[in-house]
Scaffold this motif. Structure first.
Motif, PDB file in Angstrom:
ATOM      1  N   MET A   1       0.849  -1.181   0.000  1.00 35.46           N
ATOM      2  CA  MET A   1       0.000   0.000   0.000  1.00 35.46           C
ATOM      3  C   MET A   1       0.893   1.241   0.000  1.00 35.46           C
ATOM      4  O   MET A   1       1.840   1.328   0.752  1.00 35.46           O
ATOM      5  CB  MET A   1      -0.893   0.000   1.235  1.00 35.46           C
ATOM      6  N   VAL A   2       0.578   2.179  -0.835  1.00 32.50           N
ATOM      7  CA  VAL A   2       1.319   3.428  -0.919  1.00 32.50           C
ATOM      8  C   VAL A   2       0.617   4.451  -0.053  1.00 32.50           C
ATOM      9  O   VAL A   2      -0.565   4.713  -0.217  1.00 32.50           O
ATOM     10  CB  VAL A   2       1.408   3.926  -2.379  1.00 32.50           C
ATOM     11  N   LYS A   3       1.350   5.026   0.889  1.00 29.03           N
ATOM     12  CA  LYS A   3       0.744   5.980   1.806  1.00 29.03           C
ATOM     13  C   LYS A   3       1.139   7.413   1.509  1.00 29.03           C
ATOM     14  O   LYS A   3       0.551   8.321   2.033  1.00 29.03           O
ATOM     15  CB  LYS A   3       1.121   5.634   3.242  1.00 29.03           C
ATOM     16  N   GLU A   4       2.167   7.613   0.735  1.00 26.03           N
ATOM     17  CA  GLU A   4       2.673   8.953   0.493  1.00 26.03           C
ATOM     18  C   GLU A   4       2.771   9.219  -1.001  1.00 26.03           C
ATOM     19  O   GLU A   4       3.015   8.325  -1.785  1.00 26.03           O
ATOM     20  CB  GLU A   4       4.076   9.112   1.096  1.00 26.03           C
ATOM     21  N   ALA A   5       2.604  10.453  -1.365  1.00 24.87           N
ATOM     22  CA  ALA A   5       2.862  10.894  -2.733  1.00 24.87           C
ATOM     23  C   ALA A   5       3.755  12.114  -2.644  1.00 24.87           C
ATOM     24  O   ALA A   5       3.498  13.019  -1.871  1.00 24.87           O
ATOM     25  CB  ALA A   5       1.562  11.232  -3.451  1.00 24.87           C
ATOM     26  N   LEU A   6       4.833  12.100  -3.383  1.00 25.03           N
ATOM     27  CA  LEU A   6       5.749  13.225  -3.394  1.00 25.03           C
ATOM     28  C   LEU A   6       5.525  14.005  -4.676  1.00 25.03           C
ATOM     29  O   LEU A   6       5.360  13.431  -5.740  1.00 25.03           O
ATOM     30  CB  LEU A   6       7.194  12.746  -3.365  1.00 25.03           C
ATOM     31  N   SER A   7       5.528  15.297  -4.560  1.00 23.39           N
ATOM     32  CA  SER A   7       5.406  16.139  -5.737  1.00 23.39           C
ATOM     33  C   SER A   7       6.593  17.095  -5.736  1.00 23.39           C
ATOM     34  O   SER A   7       6.906  17.688  -4.718  1.00 23.39           O
ATOM     35  CB  SER A   7       4.094  16.926  -5.684  1.00 23.39           C
ATOM     36  N   ARG A  24       4.276   8.298  -6.632  1.00 23.07           N
ATOM     37  CA  ARG A  24       3.681   7.569  -5.518  1.00 23.07           C
ATOM     38  C   ARG A  24       4.756   6.605  -5.033  1.00 23.07           C
ATOM     39  O   ARG A  24       5.206   5.750  -5.790  1.00 23.07           O
ATOM     40  CB  ARG A  24       2.431   6.845  -5.950  1.00 23.07           C
ATOM     41  N   ILE A  25       5.166   6.774  -3.789  1.00 25.80           N
ATOM     42  CA  ILE A  25       6.258   5.995  -3.230  1.00 25.80           C
ATOM     43  C   ILE A  25       5.813   5.381  -1.916  1.00 25.80           C
ATOM     44  O   ILE A  25       5.141   6.039  -1.115  1.00 25.80           O
ATOM     45  CB  ILE A  25       7.503   6.885  -3.001  1.00 25.80           C
ATOM     46  N   LYS A  26       6.208   4.141  -1.715  1.00 26.14           N
ATOM     47  CA  LYS A  26       5.883   3.477  -0.457  1.00 26.14           C
ATOM     48  C   LYS A  26       6.488   4.254   0.704  1.00 26.14           C
ATOM     49  O   LYS A  26       7.605   4.781   0.608  1.00 26.14           O
ATOM     50  CB  LYS A  26       6.440   2.053  -0.443  1.00 26.14           C
ATOM     51  N   GLU A  27       5.744   4.328   1.783  1.00 32.70           N
ATOM     52  CA  GLU A  27       6.206   5.044   2.963  1.00 32.70           C
ATOM     53  C   GLU A  27       7.559   4.504   3.444  1.00 32.70           C
ATOM     54  O   GLU A  27       8.444   5.275   3.834  1.00 32.70           O
ATOM     55  CB  GLU A  27       5.156   4.912   4.068  1.00 32.70           C
ATOM     56  N   SER A  28       7.734   3.203   3.378  1.00 35.29           N
ATOM     57  CA  SER A  28       8.999   2.603   3.815  1.00 35.29           C
ATOM     58  C   SER A  28      10.169   3.075   2.956  1.00 35.29           C
ATOM     59  O   SER A  28      11.286   3.249   3.457  1.00 35.29           O
ATOM     60  CB  SER A  28       8.904   1.076   3.786  1.00 35.29           C
ATOM     61  N   GLU A  29       9.927   3.306   1.672  1.00 32.46           N
ATOM     62  CA  GLU A  29      10.985   3.795   0.784  1.00 32.46           C
ATOM     63  C   GLU A  29      11.350   5.244   1.120  1.00 32.46           C
ATOM     64  O   GLU A  29      12.513   5.639   1.040  1.00 32.46           O
ATOM     65  CB  GLU A  29      10.566   3.676  -0.680  1.00 32.46           C
ATOM     66  N   ILE A  30      10.355   6.032   1.483  1.00 34.09           N
ATOM     67  CA  ILE A  30      10.620   7.415   1.885  1.00 34.09           C
ATOM     68  C   ILE A  30      11.459   7.436   3.157  1.00 34.09           C
ATOM     69  O   ILE A  30      12.423   8.190   3.274  1.00 34.09           O
ATOM     70  CB  ILE A  30       9.307   8.191   2.068  1.00 34.09           C
ATOM     71  N   TYR A  31      11.118   6.566   4.103  1.00 37.92           N
ATOM     72  CA  TYR A  31      11.900   6.470   5.340  1.00 37.92           C
ATOM     73  C   TYR A  31      13.340   6.055   5.048  1.00 37.92           C
ATOM     74  O   TYR A  31      14.280   6.564   5.660  1.00 37.92           O
ATOM     75  CB  TYR A  31      11.262   5.499   6.325  1.00 37.92           C
ATOM     76  N   ARG A  32      13.522   5.138   4.106  1.00 39.02           N
ATOM     77  CA  ARG A  32      14.878   4.724   3.724  1.00 39.02           C
ATOM     78  C   ARG A  32      15.667   5.913   3.191  1.00 39.02           C
ATOM     79  O   ARG A  32      16.850   6.082   3.498  1.00 39.02           O
ATOM     80  CB  ARG A  32      14.833   3.630   2.671  1.00 39.02           C
ATOM     81  N   GLY A  33      15.000   6.737   2.374  1.00 37.82           N
ATOM     82  CA  GLY A  33      15.657   7.931   1.850  1.00 37.82           C
ATOM     83  C   GLY A  33      16.021   8.913   2.951  1.00 37.82           C
ATOM     84  O   GLY A  33      17.105   9.500   2.940  1.00 37.82           O
ATOM     85  N   GLU A  34      15.140   9.075   3.921  1.00 34.76           N
ATOM     86  CA  GLU A  34      15.420   9.981   5.036  1.00 34.76           C
ATOM     87  C   GLU A  34      16.590   9.470   5.883  1.00 34.76           C
ATOM     88  O   GLU A  34      17.434  10.254   6.329  1.00 34.76           O
ATOM     89  CB  GLU A  34      14.173  10.163   5.890  1.00 34.76           C
TER      90      GLU A  34
END
Length: 87
Positions: A1-7, A24-34
């Motif tokens: 499930m994708v919870k975040e969208a980055l623009s 549209r990026i998985k929340e876990s992928e965004i956390y990995r980037g952070e």
């Protein structure tokens, strides 16, 4: 499930057009980037980068490589192979 969208916006020279891309990026992928950005922060000399900034840099580098090497079938296969898990 994708919870975040980055623009983010890609700014280019006045001779070129401007584009806006929504990902549209998985929340876990965004956390990995952070986490990645946090890990490299000591080497950034007080520069702050966001995940959006990182994606813009990667996308612009990708476009530059395509311009330099051409849009070959091998490049297209590599792109599809890398996104295979997301489709």
């Amino acid at each position: 499930m994708v919870k975040e969208a980055l623009s983010f916006k890609i700014e280019v020279t006045s001779e070129e057009k401007r584009a806006e891309i929504t990902l549209r990026i998985k929340e876990s992928e965004i956390y990995r980037g952070e986490i990645f950005l946090h890990d490299i922060s000591p080497y950034l000399m007080d520069e702050e980068l966001t995940v959006e900034d990182l994606l813009v840099i990667l996308f612009m580098d990708f476009l530059k490589r395509i311009k330099e090497k051409g849009n070959s079938s091998q490049a297209m296969k590599a792109i599809l192979w890398n996104f295979e898990d997301y489709f």
